[in-house]
Motif scaffolding. Structure first.
Motif, PDB file in Angstrom:
ATOM      1  N   GLN A 116      41.414 -35.191 -23.685  1.00 55.20           N
ATOM      2  CA  GLN A 116      41.077 -35.132 -24.922  1.00 55.20           C
ATOM      3  C   GLN A 116      42.086 -34.251 -25.851  1.00 55.20           C
ATOM      4  OE1 GLN A 116      38.784 -37.118 -25.924  1.00 55.20           O
ATOM      5  NE2 GLN A 116      38.643 -37.493 -23.829  1.00 55.20           N
ATOM      6  N   ASP A 117      42.227 -34.675 -27.198  1.00 54.12           N
ATOM      7  CA  ASP A 117      43.146 -34.024 -28.037  1.00 54.12           C
ATOM      8  C   ASP A 117      42.360 -33.085 -28.840  1.00 54.12           C
ATOM      9  OD1 ASP A 117      45.324 -33.376 -29.577  1.00 54.12           O
ATOM     10  OD2 ASP A 117      45.049 -35.037 -30.957  1.00 54.12           O
ATOM     11  N   VAL A 118      41.936 -31.991 -28.470  1.00 51.76           N
ATOM     12  CA  VAL A 118      41.154 -31.099 -28.912  1.00 51.76           C
ATOM     13  C   VAL A 118      41.718 -29.649 -29.105  1.00 51.76           C
ATOM     14  CG1 VAL A 118      39.067 -32.386 -28.978  1.00 51.76           C
ATOM     15  CG2 VAL A 118      39.743 -30.900 -27.161  1.00 51.76           C
ATOM     16  N   ASP A 119      41.163 -28.556 -29.674  1.00 56.76           N
ATOM     17  CA  ASP A 119      41.702 -27.223 -29.643  1.00 56.76           C
ATOM     18  C   ASP A 119      41.141 -26.629 -27.956  1.00 56.76           C
ATOM     19  OD1 ASP A 119      42.838 -27.138 -32.035  1.00 56.76           O
ATOM     20  OD2 ASP A 119      41.019 -26.202 -32.809  1.00 56.76           O
ATOM     21  N   VAL A 120      40.031 -26.735 -27.664  1.00 60.18           N
ATOM     22  CA  VAL A 120      39.252 -26.225 -26.664  1.00 60.18           C
ATOM     23  C   VAL A 120      38.447 -27.365 -25.836  1.00 60.18           C
ATOM     24  CG1 VAL A 120      39.583 -23.827 -27.504  1.00 60.18           C
ATOM     25  CG2 VAL A 120      37.239 -25.380 -27.963  1.00 60.18           C
ATOM     26  N   ILE A 121      38.297 -27.073 -24.765  1.00 58.80           N
ATOM     27  CA  ILE A 121      37.452 -27.736 -23.689  1.00 58.80           C
ATOM     28  C   ILE A 121      36.374 -26.707 -23.116  1.00 58.80           C
ATOM     29  CG2 ILE A 121      38.895 -29.731 -23.411  1.00 58.80           C
ATOM     30  CD1 ILE A 121      39.193 -28.544 -20.264  1.00 58.80           C
ATOM     31  N   VAL A 122      34.943 -27.542 -22.943  1.00 57.86           N
ATOM     32  CA  VAL A 122      34.279 -26.545 -22.100  1.00 57.86           C
ATOM     33  C   VAL A 122      34.026 -27.168 -20.905  1.00 57.86           C
ATOM     34  CG1 VAL A 122      31.583 -26.530 -22.010  1.00 57.86           C
ATOM     35  CG2 VAL A 122      32.623 -26.568 -24.311  1.00 57.86           C
ATOM     36  N   ASN A 123      33.932 -26.001 -20.098  1.00 57.19           N
ATOM     37  CA  ASN A 123      33.911 -26.192 -18.400  1.00 57.19           C
ATOM     38  C   ASN A 123      32.498 -25.788 -18.273  1.00 57.19           C
ATOM     39  OD1 ASN A 123      34.387 -26.425 -15.725  1.00 57.19           O
ATOM     40  ND2 ASN A 123      35.225 -24.541 -15.450  1.00 57.19           N
ATOM     41  N   ALA A 124      31.595 -26.937 -17.499  1.00 54.18           N
ATOM     42  CA  ALA A 124      30.469 -26.648 -17.051  1.00 54.18           C
ATOM     43  C   ALA A 124      30.348 -26.007 -16.030  1.00 54.18           C
ATOM     44  CB  ALA A 124      29.485 -27.854 -16.875  1.00 54.18           C
ATOM     45  N   TRP A 125      30.123 -24.596 -15.821  1.00 50.22           N
ATOM     46  CA  TRP A 125      30.320 -23.830 -14.632  1.00 50.22           C
ATOM     47  C   TRP A 125      29.148 -23.253 -14.020  1.00 50.22           C
ATOM     48  CZ3 TRP A 125      33.921 -22.882 -11.485  1.00 50.22           C
ATOM     49  CH2 TRP A 125      34.041 -21.750 -10.558  1.00 50.22           C
ATOM     50  N   ASN A 126      29.044 -22.261 -13.400  1.00 53.78           N
ATOM     51  CA  ASN A 126      27.828 -21.899 -12.794  1.00 53.78           C
ATOM     52  C   ASN A 126      27.821 -20.223 -13.110  1.00 53.78           C
ATOM     53  OD1 ASN A 126      29.302 -19.914 -10.801  1.00 53.78           O
ATOM     54  ND2 ASN A 126      29.846 -21.746 -10.028  1.00 53.78           N
TER      55      ASN A 126
END
Length: 154
Positions: A13-23
């Protein structure tokens, strides 16, 4: 807020930030078998964000934290503790994760963010239900930018 739904790869994706679904970050990252978004990040040889995460200690369920993006083309990665110690997501953990990720992105001045279906996959949530929860929670958030919900497709 402009919300779009995309079928594809979060890391493309061409975005500033991504979200990582973590624990919850209780088990050292290097002991975990890479899965989902985290696995994709690790497979691309980007270990620096996980080293940074390791130094942050345990995260409250639903909490969001920021690390560098390593070699990835993003300004940062926002990691959310979307699953509990039994590796399961809940409506509350997904809602809190979305709300806290958006708040962190807003505080840091990011204009675009892409997130996966937090809590689906290894979290055990049904993708349709998780998608619905995320969209509903986004209506309650204050963010003047673009949010992409990315449903994984090869």
């Amino acid at each position: 807020m402009n919300v779009t739904i995309v079928d594809g790869d979060l890391l493309e994706q061409d975005v500033d930030v991504i979200v990582n679904a973590w624990n919850r970050n209780v088990i050292p990252w290097w002991l975990l078998i890479p899965q989902g978004v985290s696995g994709a990040i690790k497979r691309r040889g980007v270990l620096q964000p996980f080293r940074e995460l390791g130094r942050l200690g345990a995260l409250p369920l639903g909490q969001a934290v920021e690390t560098t993006a390593g070699k990835l083309p993003f300004k940062a990665i926002i990691h959310v503790a979307g699953i509990n110690l039994l590796w399961r997501s809940s409506e509350r953990s997904v809602r809190d994760s979305v709300r806290n990720a958006i708040a962190l992105a807003k505080d840091r001045g990011y204009r675009s963010i892409a997130m996966p279906l937090i809590g689906a996959g290894s979290g055990g949530g049904k993708p349709e239900r998780i998608h619905s929860i995320i969209e509903d929670e986004l209506t309650r958030c204050d963010f003047d930018g673009e949010v992409r919900i990315v449903r994984y497709r090869k």
